[in-house]
Design an enzyme around this catalytic site. Structure first.
Site, PDB file in Angstrom:
ATOM      1  N   ASP A 297       3.862  -4.823   2.145  1.00  8.98           N
ATOM      2  CA  ASP A 297       3.466  -4.623   0.664  1.00  8.98           C
ATOM      3  C   ASP A 297       3.842  -6.002  -0.208  1.00  8.98           C
ATOM      4  O   ASP A 297       4.547  -6.969   0.003  1.00  8.98           O
ATOM      5  CB  ASP A 297       4.004  -3.910  -0.405  1.00  8.98           C
ATOM      6  N   GLU A 344      -0.353  -6.159   4.072  1.00 13.61           N
ATOM      7  CA  GLU A 344      -1.353  -5.680   1.994  1.00 13.61           C
ATOM      8  C   GLU A 344      -2.027  -7.473   1.697  1.00 13.61           C
ATOM      9  O   GLU A 344      -1.450  -7.794   0.419  1.00 13.61           O
ATOM     10  CB  GLU A 344       0.181  -5.219   1.198  1.00 13.61           C
ATOM     11  N   ASP A 397      -2.677   3.041  -4.479  1.00 16.01           N
ATOM     12  CA  ASP A 397      -3.256   2.238  -5.539  1.00 16.01           C
ATOM     13  C   ASP A 397      -4.412   2.673  -6.343  1.00 16.01           C
ATOM     14  O   ASP A 397      -4.380   2.562  -7.594  1.00 16.01           O
ATOM     15  CB  ASP A 397      -2.781   1.083  -6.047  1.00 16.01           C
TER      16      ASP A 397
END
Length: 499
Positions: A297, A344, A397
């Protein structure tokens, strides 16, 4: 790094059906694996499996190594003889459609405590030996974690830097006294972690037999109120009392006009480098004991992270600070070999971020919802995709595709309808087809988009302090045609397993 051409589903285990207020590692997880395999899906992507933190977020875990004890299958503990049948009866406040974390935590933690007592009273020698072996093999993080959780409970969640100085600063005498005073609860937290790891290993082995690989998620940052920061404060930018001097976040972007002030402490990268990045090596090594692939992430934070003075209420007045870059990943590669990491790489992506990703051949991420705000040069449009990427209709998200389409601008709608040659009446499956058609090696679809659900079913709203991470589905939401259509798309676009 080229991955086999494949397709998968993004679904956190808490979203699974089940009788105890949230999904877990029980029968529904195995049934979901069966469904994935029958639908031609070879990947199951989850969110971080650590414990939840502020706002019920799995990205604010109290440990970078421990599992979420709320995911433990209580039914399996009953099968072991450590819970009574009455312990499995659902209680008020447990819902099939969403997770009420307060009620779920109260219900499950009470049952886990009963199971620990049942284990202590009646466990077989084989089970005791397995538990002892687990504690020994994981002691490098488990001892500090179990003590931290026991102390956190005793202090009713007060931040560790506000504990008595002897505990906050980890003076040996105070720690020894705490271990004696909280020995029973320390044993409880070790017991919970053993059960989580034991049940997860069984589920992962089952998935492997079905041809399904698990994609994990490793947040770049961790919570300040965590065993890691408490036990290794020198690795983080803290003052003499253990309080963060600066915190992590991202500048204003698509998701928020004031940016996102995550509040995590940032790393003291010079200390990590001096230690040969040992903490990161161990973290990634442990991650690959749980997962087949790992999504990193906020990858851009390894090139440079957005650093916000701890006194600032928003992320606006931050600055970019260089990260470890190549040095970290070279060291990890030397220690662990080439790892199947996914980057990511969303948000403010500068040339140094892209160069770092390409240097180590980490596949990046492509979000179809972002494709229609510009022109034909938009990197998220399918005709601009590359092989070394993972294409998503959206992430945890994002809004669901249905919710995104409802709020899209007229220009975006016109562009998307023209691009795909559709009238826009079924955009979730239009984007799922586009993801499957893409040359990107990997395509991932949130379960909400497979089910065509609206924005009220999205998993997270970045910047929101509450009301997120709650979504659950029920088996009657899943119709036979959902799996058949996914399998057909995988057949048409070469994403089925090789014969």
């Amino acid at each position: 790094m080229r991955l086999p051409r494949s397709s998968g589903i993004l679904l956190h285990p808490t979203s699974l059906p089940g009788p105890h207020g949230s999904g877990d590692l029980g029968p529904a997880a195995y049934h979901f694996v069966d469904w994935l395999a029958s639908a031609g899906q070879r990947l199951w992507q989850v969110l971080p499996l650590g414990g939840i933190g502020p706002g019920d977020s799995p990205y604010m875990s109290p440990s970078a190594f421990a599992g979420n004890v709320l995911l433990i299958d209580l039914g399996e503990l009953h099968g072991q003889g450590w819970l009574d049948t009455a312990d499995l009866e659902p209680a008020p406040g447990l819902f099939a459609t969403h997770v009420d974390y307060r009620a779920v935590t109260r219900f499950r933690m009470e049952r886990l405590a009963r199971a620990a007592a049942g284990f202590a009273a009646s466990a077989s020698e084989t089970s005791r030996a397995a538990f002892d072996a687990f504690c020994e093999s994981h002691r490098d993080w488990l001892d500090d974690y179990a003590l931290f959780m026991a102390l956190s409970e005793a202090h009713e969640g007060v931040d560790w830097c506000d504990w008595a100085p002897g505990l906050a600063l980890r003076r040996p005498g105070a720690l020894g006294a705490a271990r004696r005073a909280h020995a029973e609860r320390i044993g409880f937290w070790r017991f919970c972690q053993w059960n989580f790891f034991r049940q997860w290993a069984q589920l992962r082995e089952y998935a492997a037999r079905k041809g399904v690989r698990i994609v994990g998620d490793a947040p770049i940052f961790i919570a300040h109120h965590s065993a890691d920061v408490w036990s290794r404060p020198g690795l983080f930018e803290l003052d003499a009392e253990g309080r963060p001097t600066v915190v992590a976040g991202v500048p204003p972007d698509f998701f928020s006009a004031t940016g996102q002030r995550w509040g995590n402490p940032v790393y003291r990268w010079s200390a990590h480098a001096a230690d040969g990045y040992a903490w990161w090596i161990e973290r990634l090594r442990r991650s690959f004991e749980l997962f087949d692939l790992v999504r990193i992430d906020h990858f851009r934070g390894f090139a440079a992270h957005w650093e916000i003075p701890a006194s600032e209420p928003t992320a606006v007045n931050g600055r970019w600070v260089p990260g470890p870059g190549e040095a970290l990943f070279k060291t990890v590669e030397q220690a662990l070999g080439v790892l199947p990491l996914l980057a990511e790489d969303l948000g403010v992506i500068t040339p140094d971020v892209e160069a770092l990703r390409r240097r180590f051949e980490f596949p990046g991420m492509l979000i179809l919802q972002f494709a229609f705000g510009g022109d034909a040069a938009n990197r998220y449009l399918p005709h601009n995709h590359e092989h070394d990427a993972v294409v998503y209709t959206g992430t945890h998200d994002n809004d669901t595709v249905t919710g995104w389409w409802a709020g899209a601008s007229d220009r975006e709608r016109h562009f998307a309808r023209g691009y795909f040659g559709v009238d826009g009446h079924d955009m979730p499956w239009t984007l799922i087809r586009a993801a499957c058609m893409s040359v990107a090696d990997t395509a991932i679809h949130p379960m909400q988009d497979v089910l065509g659900l609206g924005g009220e079913h999205r998993m997270n709203r970045p910047g929101a302090d509450e009301g997120c991470w709650r979504w659950r589905f029920q088996w009657h939401d899943v119709q036979p045609w959902h799996g058949r259509r996914l399998q057909e798309f995988c057949r048409l676009y070469g994403r089925l397993p090789a014969a």
